[in-house]
Write a protein that holds these residues in place. Sequence first.
Motif, short mmCIF file in Angstrom:
data_model
loop_
_atom_site.label_atom_id
_atom_site.label_comp_id
_atom_site.label_asym_id
_atom_site.label_seq_id
_atom_site.Cartn_x
_atom_site.Cartn_y
_atom_site.Cartn_z
N LEU A 54 0.86 -1.17 0.03
CA LEU A 54 -0.15 0.08 0.20
C LEU A 54 0.91 1.17 -0.13
N MET A 55 2.03 1.09 0.66
CA MET A 55 2.93 2.31 0.82
C MET A 55 3.54 2.63 -0.70
N MET A 56 3.85 1.77 -1.75
CA MET A 56 4.16 1.97 -2.87
C MET A 56 3.49 3.10 -3.73
N PHE A 57 2.27 3.40 -3.37
CA PHE A 57 1.55 4.30 -4.15
C PHE A 57 1.76 5.57 -3.76
N GLY A 58 2.92 5.91 -2.67
CA GLY A 58 3.50 6.95 -2.30
C GLY A 58 2.61 7.66 -1.13
N PRO A 59 3.14 8.95 -0.66
CA PRO A 59 2.62 9.26 0.67
C PRO A 59 0.93 9.94 0.33
N PRO A 60 0.15 9.92 1.25
CA PRO A 60 -1.20 10.53 0.89
C PRO A 60 -1.19 11.80 0.51
N ASP A 61 -2.40 11.93 -0.18
CA ASP A 61 -2.46 13.16 -1.35
C ASP A 61 -1.99 14.45 -0.77
N ASP A 62 -2.42 14.66 0.55
CA ASP A 62 -2.05 15.87 1.39
C ASP A 62 -0.74 16.05 1.50
N ALA A 63 0.27 15.02 1.35
CA ALA A 63 1.71 15.12 1.73
C ALA A 63 2.38 14.78 0.53
N SER A 64 1.78 14.92 -0.67
CA SER A 64 2.38 14.37 -1.85
C SER A 64 3.05 15.58 -2.65
N ALA A 65 4.16 15.97 -2.58
CA ALA A 65 4.86 17.05 -3.16
C ALA A 65 4.52 17.28 -4.36
N PRO A 79 -4.22 -8.39 6.43
CA PRO A 79 -3.90 -8.42 7.68
C PRO A 79 -4.37 -6.90 8.23
N ASP A 80 -5.78 -6.82 7.92
CA ASP A 80 -6.25 -5.38 8.51
C ASP A 80 -7.58 -5.52 9.19
N PRO A 81 -7.62 -5.40 10.24
CA PRO A 81 -9.33 -5.56 11.13
C PRO A 81 -10.02 -4.58 10.66
N ASP A 82 -9.60 -3.51 10.13
CA ASP A 82 -10.22 -2.29 9.89
C ASP A 82 -11.06 -2.27 8.19
N LEU A 83 -10.58 -3.37 7.65
CA LEU A 83 -11.03 -3.45 6.28
C LEU A 83 -12.56 -3.87 6.10
N TRP A 84 -13.29 -3.04 5.51
CA TRP A 84 -14.72 -3.44 5.23
C TRP A 84 -15.29 -2.55 4.26
N TRP A 85 -16.33 -3.22 3.57
CA TRP A 85 -17.12 -2.76 2.36
C TRP A 85 -17.83 -1.49 3.10
N ASN A 86 -17.88 -0.31 2.40
CA ASN A 86 -18.58 0.94 2.89
C ASN A 86 -19.41 1.12 1.79
N GLU A 112 -21.85 3.24 1.32
CA GLU A 112 -22.01 4.63 0.99
C GLU A 112 -21.14 5.06 0.03
N ARG A 113 -19.62 4.69 0.38
CA ARG A 113 -18.66 5.20 -0.65
C ARG A 113 -18.41 4.47 -1.67
N GLY A 114 -19.00 3.23 -1.87
CA GLY A 114 -18.74 2.14 -2.91
C GLY A 114 -17.60 1.92 -2.69
N HIS A 115 -16.63 1.70 -1.64
CA HIS A 115 -15.19 1.47 -1.79
C HIS A 115 -14.99 0.66 -0.46
N HIS A 116 -13.82 0.16 -0.40
CA HIS A 116 -13.36 -0.53 0.94
C HIS A 116 -12.75 0.44 1.86
N ASP A 117 -13.24 0.50 3.15
CA ASP A 117 -12.35 1.41 4.19
C ASP A 117 -11.31 0.58 4.28
N PHE A 118 -10.25 1.11 4.85
CA PHE A 118 -9.04 0.33 5.33
C PHE A 118 -8.50 1.04 6.36
N GLY A 119 -7.58 0.34 7.23
CA GLY A 119 -6.87 0.93 8.33
C GLY A 119 -5.84 1.88 8.11
N SER A 120 -5.15 2.52 9.01
CA SER A 120 -4.20 3.62 8.60
C SER A 120 -2.78 3.03 8.54
#
Length: 348
Positions: free
Chosen positions: A221-232, A270-277, A279-287
């Motif tokens: 997941l880290m391969m995609f780079g930092p979160p958008d608000d930290a992507s220079a 390996p993510d207990p916070d992974l679940w189908w949302n 409303e968003r039409g996407h999976h939520d996932f942990g930090s």
Amino acid sequence: MAAVTADQTTQAKAQGTVQATAGGPDGADGAQLAAFDAAVAADERIEPRDWMPDAYRASLVRQMAQHAHSEIIGMQPEANWISRAPSLRRKAILMAKVQDEAGHGLYLYSAAETLGTSREELLDKLHAGRQRYSSIFNYPTLTWADVGAIGWLVDGAAITNQVPLCRCSYGPYARAMVRICKEESFHQRQGYELLLALGRGTPAQRDMAQDAVNRWWWPSLMMFGPPDDASAHSEQSMIWKIKRHSNDELRQRFVDICVPQAEALGLTLPDPDLWWNEERGHHDFGSIDWTEFQEVLKGNGPCNEQRLTQRRRAHEEGAWVRDAAAAYAVKHHAEKHTTPTPTAEATA
Ligand code: BYC
């Protein structure tokens, strides 16, 4: 791009022999910049001889070099398992895959050369630690199942990131990506099939597959780079259409693709916070642990030192091959361009 083609100044700039001159951004006149902007807006390709802003060129070199370096450093973790592959079939597949990665590096270094930089220069920067390669390759491959996890997750993440790069505004990069993506697709499938075989195997084989997925999931997941608000670079790269989607968008796409695949494999992500949302039409996932990501980028990952040391050694040990190839090229060129001595018959 059809509107502005190279003149001698542009070519000299591509070779790095002249600096930007006065008269506008990067020495361009307004018309050149306007033509560049219009070509990007119209989804046309920018080609090596077209005028382009210096910052566009520099950003492309940065990203393409990092990409090329990732391909050749990425050979190391998997090559570790070639001699220990469990069957001739698996060995042949893995060798072909690792060889493909070297080929991807070559396409990308060649594409970067069209921007006026040489492969030697880029490799020197990699070896001096002045250019990056993907964080993912600083993790160890502890078991055979890691080969499967790399194929499924790492190559899967790579495809998700790279398919949009086939529409990148810079022609040579976009064209290189088309071929790379086709090969990556084979890489991803071999990893998936390997994990499927382990999942249908003995309990020990299933455990080994699950353990590998547990270790590779978060770094993937880290391969995609930092979160958008930290992507220079994202904002500017998206304006220039080098990048077509943000880091977080592609990361989300990857998570959504992986969840049903994991179910089919009988493996757990390996993510207990992974679940189908719904409303968003996407999976939520942990930090994601961004501190770990930053540490790896600073050179403190589990294998940073080992990977760079091995790369420098391979480069030094391969010097004679490069010298021989260069000597052959000179000889071949000279032979091709030597006018044959006229025979007595011809001169008579
Ligand atoms: N690892 O502003 P951001 C493969 C750096 S090879 C290390 O978001 P950008 C494979 C980033 O460079 C896969 N560094 O950057 C091969 C920047 O630092 P600088 C390689 C990272 O460029 C063999 C800073 O963080 N794929 O698939 O807009 C076997 C801020 O980031 C990473 C590519 O290279 C990272 N993960 O977006 C198997 C794809 N992430 O330069 C498989 C092409 C960020 O300011 N590259 N950084 O010092 C891209 O798409 C983009 O460059 C990225 C980052 C999405 C990776």
